[in-house]
Design a protein around this motif. Structure first.
Motif, short mmCIF file in Angstrom:
data_model
loop_
_atom_site.label_atom_id
_atom_site.label_comp_id
_atom_site.label_asym_id
_atom_site.label_seq_id
_atom_site.Cartn_x
_atom_site.Cartn_y
_atom_site.Cartn_z
N LEU A 1 0.81 -1.22 0.00
CA LEU A 1 0.00 0.00 0.00
C LEU A 1 0.84 1.27 0.00
CD1 LEU A 1 -2.71 -1.07 2.63
CD2 LEU A 1 -2.86 -1.20 0.13
N ASN A 2 2.15 1.09 0.06
CA ASN A 2 3.08 2.23 0.06
C ASN A 2 2.82 3.14 1.26
OD1 ASN A 2 5.24 3.74 -0.90
ND2 ASN A 2 3.95 4.99 -2.24
N ILE A 3 2.68 2.51 2.43
CA ILE A 3 2.44 3.22 3.68
C ILE A 3 3.50 2.77 4.68
CG2 ILE A 3 0.80 3.58 5.58
CD1 ILE A 3 -1.45 2.95 3.65
N PRO A 4 4.07 3.65 5.46
CA PRO A 4 5.05 3.25 6.48
C PRO A 4 4.46 2.21 7.43
CG PRO A 4 5.10 5.62 6.18
CD PRO A 4 3.92 5.12 5.40
N ALA A 5 5.22 1.18 7.73
CA ALA A 5 4.72 0.10 8.57
C ALA A 5 4.34 0.56 9.96
CB ALA A 5 5.77 -1.01 8.65
N ASP A 6 5.04 1.54 10.50
CA ASP A 6 4.75 2.00 11.86
C ASP A 6 3.45 2.81 11.92
OD1 ASP A 6 5.64 4.17 10.46
OD2 ASP A 6 7.12 4.81 11.96
N GLN A 7 2.87 3.17 10.76
CA GLN A 7 1.60 3.90 10.74
C GLN A 7 0.40 2.97 10.59
OE1 GLN A 7 1.51 7.18 7.99
NE2 GLN A 7 3.51 7.99 8.63
N ILE A 8 0.65 1.70 10.46
CA ILE A 8 -0.44 0.71 10.37
C ILE A 8 -0.61 0.05 11.74
CG2 ILE A 8 -1.25 -1.42 9.29
CD1 ILE A 8 0.30 -0.70 6.81
N ASN A 9 -1.75 0.22 12.33
CA ASN A 9 -2.04 -0.36 13.64
C ASN A 9 -2.56 -1.78 13.46
OD1 ASN A 9 -1.36 2.02 15.02
ND2 ASN A 9 -3.44 2.85 14.70
N ALA A 10 -2.06 -2.71 14.26
CA ALA A 10 -2.49 -4.10 14.20
C ALA A 10 -3.07 -4.52 15.54
CB ALA A 10 -1.32 -5.00 13.83
N ASP A 11 -4.30 -5.03 15.51
CA ASP A 11 -4.97 -5.53 16.72
C ASP A 11 -5.32 -6.99 16.52
OD1 ASP A 11 -4.99 -3.02 18.05
OD2 ASP A 11 -6.69 -2.41 16.81
N LEU A 12 -4.92 -7.83 17.45
CA LEU A 12 -5.20 -9.25 17.38
C LEU A 12 -6.45 -9.58 18.19
CD1 LEU A 12 -1.62 -10.80 17.76
CD2 LEU A 12 -2.97 -10.56 15.68
N VAL A 13 -7.27 -10.46 17.64
CA VAL A 13 -8.50 -10.91 18.30
C VAL A 13 -8.41 -12.42 18.46
CG1 VAL A 13 -11.00 -11.03 18.21
CG2 VAL A 13 -9.82 -9.02 17.30
#
Length: 368
Positions: A116-128
């Motif tokens: 997506l050409n987005i910095p990895a640290d700007q993508i939030n990941a939440d595990l369920v």
């Protein structure tokens, strides 16, 4: 007064009526067919359980020049599971991927950032975790069981046990159909779906109780007369509340349809889809069951009572005697052919019993 309003007034006063109870075997057949279809769909296709029940990861991106279709394609290329992508109000994206554990989530996050050409640290990941969804499901089942138990106890006290049994069967009928529709259309089952299913129970029960209340009033002193059987009194109760049931159902369905077809279909609001579909199907099924299932079931159960059997025998005997004498204006005997659609006053749906006897039985209640 509008034509529909005039018809409602005539139905309430018993001047016209449709023989719902007399054609109950047709309604039972339709309901059995729909229920079997729903059960087969559940057995063959199953339910599309959401991430809350299967576990997985939810990735949230900041506002970016990436469309939903592009994000779906990118998420599908970095994971073996089918992603669900929704656009947020902030312009960002919510990417939901089921079956992703902690180790795989880190890899998917990095791959998504690259795609997506987005910095990895700007993508939030939440595990369920799936255990959370299991807890929600267990609590939902517990709530459903407690609700139905309370419904049966209340209706048995407020009305009678036959009405409680009929209402319980109608509720199970509505839930089965709603869940079957979910299976057929492949909508994802989320927490919103559970909320919607629990909500429709109240709507379904509302219409049923309205008819039962009218039936309770109409059956007062029923054994002291020889004009109507219990089934015919039940049929009159349905007709007298028919327009009210239609009006309340339509008014409730309109905003829900807006949520489903506009909010969910055009705006892509995910949880609105989950709640609105269950509400839409449940409301329609509840209105149907209160008219075509619950009350006819009460009539079937009540007609097995010795007093009601004796009443039916007296009513039919009186009608047979009247017919033999050639008298006019008598109610058609149970089982006689009645024109389809609207029946005249004095027929099974149109006569008056108990507290509604006014003016020697004339629909207007006027005395000469």
């Amino acid at each position: 007064m509008s034509r529909f309003g005039n018809l409602g007034a005539r139905l309430y006063q018993g001047e016209v009526g449709y023989d719902f109870v007399g054609k109950r075997m047709l309604w039972y057949g339709v309901s059995i067919l729909i229920t079997i279809t729903a059960i087969v769909a559940l057995a063959v296709q199953g339910l599309n359980m959401g991430i809350e029940f299967k576990g997985g990861a939810v990735f949230t991106t900041p506002k970016a020049d990436v469309s939903v279709s592009q994000a779906t394609e990118a998420a599908g290329s970095v994971s073996e599971h089918i992603p669900i992508v929704q656009e947020l109000g902030t312009g960002g994206l919510r990417i939901q991927i089921s079956g992703v554990d902690t180790a795989e989530a880190d890899r998917v996050q990095k791959d998504l950032a690259q795609e997506l050409n987005i910095p990895a640290d700007q993508i939030n990941a939440d595990l369920v975790g799936p255990s959370w969804g299991e807890q929600i499901a267990n609590k939902a089942w517990t709530g459903l069981a407690v609700f139905m138990l309370l419904v049966v106890v209340y209706l048995a006290i407020a009305f009678e046990w036959r009405m409680a049994v009929a209402a319980l069967i109608a509720l199970i009928h509505d839930i089965t159909i709603t869940v079957g529709i979910y299976s057929l259309v492949g909508f994802e089952v989320t927490v919103g779906t559970v909320i919607g299913l629990l909500t429709i129970l109240g709507y379904s029960l509302y219409d049923t109780v309205v008819v039962f209340d009218s039936l309770k009033e109409g059956q007062k002193d029923i054994t002291k007369q020889t004009r109507l059987t219990y089934s015919e009194v039940a049929n009159r109760s349905i007709n007298s509340t028919l327009v009210r049931s239609i009006n309340t159902t339509v008014v409730a369905l309109l905003p829900v349809a807006g949520l489903l077809f506009i909010g969910g279909g055009f705006l892509g609001a995910g949880m609105l889809n989950d709640i609105s579909l269950s509400l839409f199907v449940g409301l329609a099924a509840g209105a149907y069951s209160s008219i075509f299932i619950a009350t006819p079931l009460v009539a079937d159960l009540k007609e097995r009572d010795p007093q009601m059997k004796a009443l039916k025998k007296r009513v039919l005997a009186k009608r047979a005697a009247a017919n033999a004498k050639g008298e006019d204006g008598q109610e058609p005997a149970d089982g006689q052919d009645v024109p389809d659609g609207v029946t005249p006053a004095g027929a099974a749906a149109g006569a008056v019993v108990g507290p509604r006897n006014r003016g020697r039985g004339r629909p207007t209640g006027r005395r000469r």
